[in-house]
Write a protein that holds these residues in place. Structure first.
Motif, mmCIF file in Angstrom:
data_model
loop_
_atom_site.group_PDB
_atom_site.id
_atom_site.type_symbol
_atom_site.label_atom_id
_atom_site.label_comp_id
_atom_site.label_asym_id
_atom_site.label_seq_id
_atom_site.Cartn_x
_atom_site.Cartn_y
_atom_site.Cartn_z
ATOM 1 N N PRO A 117 -0.176 4.565 2.669
ATOM 2 C CA PRO A 117 0.442 3.498 1.957
ATOM 3 C C PRO A 117 0.649 2.313 2.223
ATOM 4 C CG PRO A 117 1.927 5.532 1.830
ATOM 5 C CD PRO A 117 0.365 5.316 2.983
ATOM 6 N N SER A 118 0.750 1.116 1.950
ATOM 7 C CA SER A 118 0.136 -0.485 2.456
ATOM 8 C C SER A 118 1.735 -0.665 2.255
ATOM 9 C CB SER A 118 -0.530 -1.120 2.321
ATOM 10 O OG SER A 118 -1.868 -0.593 2.815
ATOM 11 N N SER A 119 3.036 -0.162 1.150
ATOM 12 C CA SER A 119 4.121 -0.485 0.918
ATOM 13 C C SER A 119 5.092 0.143 1.384
ATOM 14 C CB SER A 119 4.594 -0.080 -1.175
ATOM 15 O OG SER A 119 4.048 1.531 -1.210
ATOM 16 N N ASN A 120 4.626 0.763 2.240
ATOM 17 C CA ASN A 120 5.676 1.897 3.142
ATOM 18 C C ASN A 120 4.874 1.675 4.951
ATOM 19 O OD1 ASN A 120 6.650 3.335 5.186
ATOM 20 N ND2 ASN A 120 6.644 5.258 3.726
ATOM 21 N N GLU A 121 6.680 -0.146 4.780
ATOM 22 C CA GLU A 121 6.520 -0.595 6.141
ATOM 23 C C GLU A 121 6.946 0.737 7.485
ATOM 24 O OE1 GLU A 121 8.676 -4.195 6.761
ATOM 25 O OE2 GLU A 121 7.802 -5.073 4.440
ATOM 26 N N ARG A 122 7.190 1.574 7.309
ATOM 27 C CA ARG A 122 7.687 2.231 8.702
ATOM 28 C C ARG A 122 6.493 3.413 8.627
ATOM 29 N NH1 ARG A 122 12.762 6.685 7.148
ATOM 30 N NH2 ARG A 122 13.933 5.066 7.623
ATOM 31 N N ALA A 123 5.934 3.350 7.777
ATOM 32 C CA ALA A 123 4.680 4.632 7.563
ATOM 33 C C ALA A 123 3.410 3.551 8.282
ATOM 34 C CB ALA A 123 4.437 4.584 6.347
ATOM 35 N N VAL A 174 0.054 3.387 -3.747
ATOM 36 C CA VAL A 174 1.362 2.297 -4.077
ATOM 37 C C VAL A 174 1.477 1.429 -5.788
ATOM 38 C CG1 VAL A 174 1.577 -0.492 -3.711
ATOM 39 C CG2 VAL A 174 -0.701 1.002 -1.827
ATOM 40 N N ALA A 203 4.538 -2.721 -6.314
ATOM 41 C CA ALA A 203 4.872 -3.003 -4.908
ATOM 42 C C ALA A 203 3.327 -3.189 -4.689
ATOM 43 C CB ALA A 203 4.580 -1.139 -4.306
ATOM 44 N N ALA A 223 2.369 -4.474 -0.251
ATOM 45 C CA ALA A 223 1.590 -3.944 0.113
ATOM 46 C C ALA A 223 0.712 -4.622 1.122
ATOM 47 C CB ALA A 223 1.083 -3.122 -0.799
ATOM 48 N N ASN A 275 1.314 -7.045 3.955
ATOM 49 C CA ASN A 275 1.888 -5.323 4.845
ATOM 50 C C ASN A 275 0.479 -5.320 5.100
ATOM 51 O OD1 ASN A 275 4.283 -5.783 4.162
ATOM 52 N ND2 ASN A 275 4.549 -3.347 3.582
#
Length: 287
Positions: free
Chosen positions: A16-22, A42, A46, A50, A53
């Protein structure tokens, strides 16, 4: 054998490109390829972040030898144009498009890629997710040289068939095999769909085996814990590599008469298969 066939795609992980940690964690995950997702994973609010990112991840150069793709939202959504523009600028290895149902859609997408300035090296991956797409899979796969990979969307297919997820996917066997036939007939790569229960290791392993037996080149994944199983399952075993080498050596040393290896008759088609096995093993080793 084409370049895209040789490039290992045993494990293709949705992120998921909304999750920077991932996205940061994905740099160290040993997947062959990543699908940086702007679609299902996403939330609507968001999606703009995303999009940024995903583009930044592609531009970073921090993902090693992984093949980087971006899954954009479909052409029938309000986000599609902005997604395509961002992906064109980022220039990933491929743009993944959901719900591709016809050859005409492929033609339209290729034209849209060109209009948006998507670089030629960025290929199209088409998701096959509906009964109509299954019945027209060969037309879709053959519609453009820019389309290099078919991606099974088995969750949507299950929904549209009005069936349930069942062990061994008995209700999807026909669809899966038709899609593999289409890919092989057109010289394209094909990836199996996802396995939803990340805690069911036994069921997942069985589905990886089934996908390999059916002829898929690799599997799409939803969790990093699934990567190791796909990498092992879609790679030639040590025994397979050893047998391929032995068969080729026996064939090449023959004087043109009847050739046998391990008690089995060898023909040219077996040699071609053995060489493909060695090519795949070499491509994996190069990673």
């Amino acid at each position: 054998m084409t370049e895209q066939t040789l490039r290992p795609r045993r494990s293709v992980l949705y992120m998921p490109s909304s999750n920077e940690r991932a996205l940061e964690k994905a740099k160290s995950i040993q997947a062959d390829a990543l699908i940086l997702d702007l679609e299902d994973a996403v939330a609507p609010e968001a999606k703009p972040q995303a999009r940024e990112n995903a583009a930044a991840a592609v531009a970073s150069g921090e993902y090693g030898s992984k093949e980087l793709t971006i899954r954009i939202n479909g052409a029938d959504t309000e986000w599609h144009a902005d997604d395509l523009a961002a992906a064109a600028k980022a220039a990933p290895d491929a743009i993944v498009v959901p719900k591709v149902n016809s050859a005409q859609q492929v033609h339209d997408l290729v034209a849209a890629f060109e209009k948006a300035g998507v670089p030629e090296q960025t290929k199209l991956w088409a998701m096959i997710e509906s009964p109509y797409a299954i019945l027209h899979a060969e037309e879709i796969a053959s519609a453009s040289e820019r389309l290099t990979v078919l991606v099974m969307g088995t969750n949507d297919l299950v929904k549209e068939l009005y069936v349930d997820h069942v062990p061994a996917r008995a209700n999807l066997v026909t669809s899966l095999q038709l899609a593999v036939l289409a890919a092989r007939a057109s010289g394209k790569v094909i990836l199996d769909g996802v396995y939803n229960n990340v805690k069911d290791a036994e069921g997942y392993a069985a589905e990886v085996d089934q996908g390999r037996i059916f002829g898929f080149d690799g599997k799409t994944l939803i969790h990093p814990a699934q990567v190791e199983g796909a990498n092992a399952g879609f790679a030639p075993s040590e025994q397979a590599v050893e047998d391929a080498q032995g068969l080729i050596e026996t064939w090449e040393a023959s004087d043109g008469g009847v050739v046998t290896y391990n008690g089995k008759m060898v023909e040219n088609l077996h040699v071609e298969s053995a060489r493909r096995t060695l090519s795949i093993a070499a491509a994996i080793a190069d990673l």
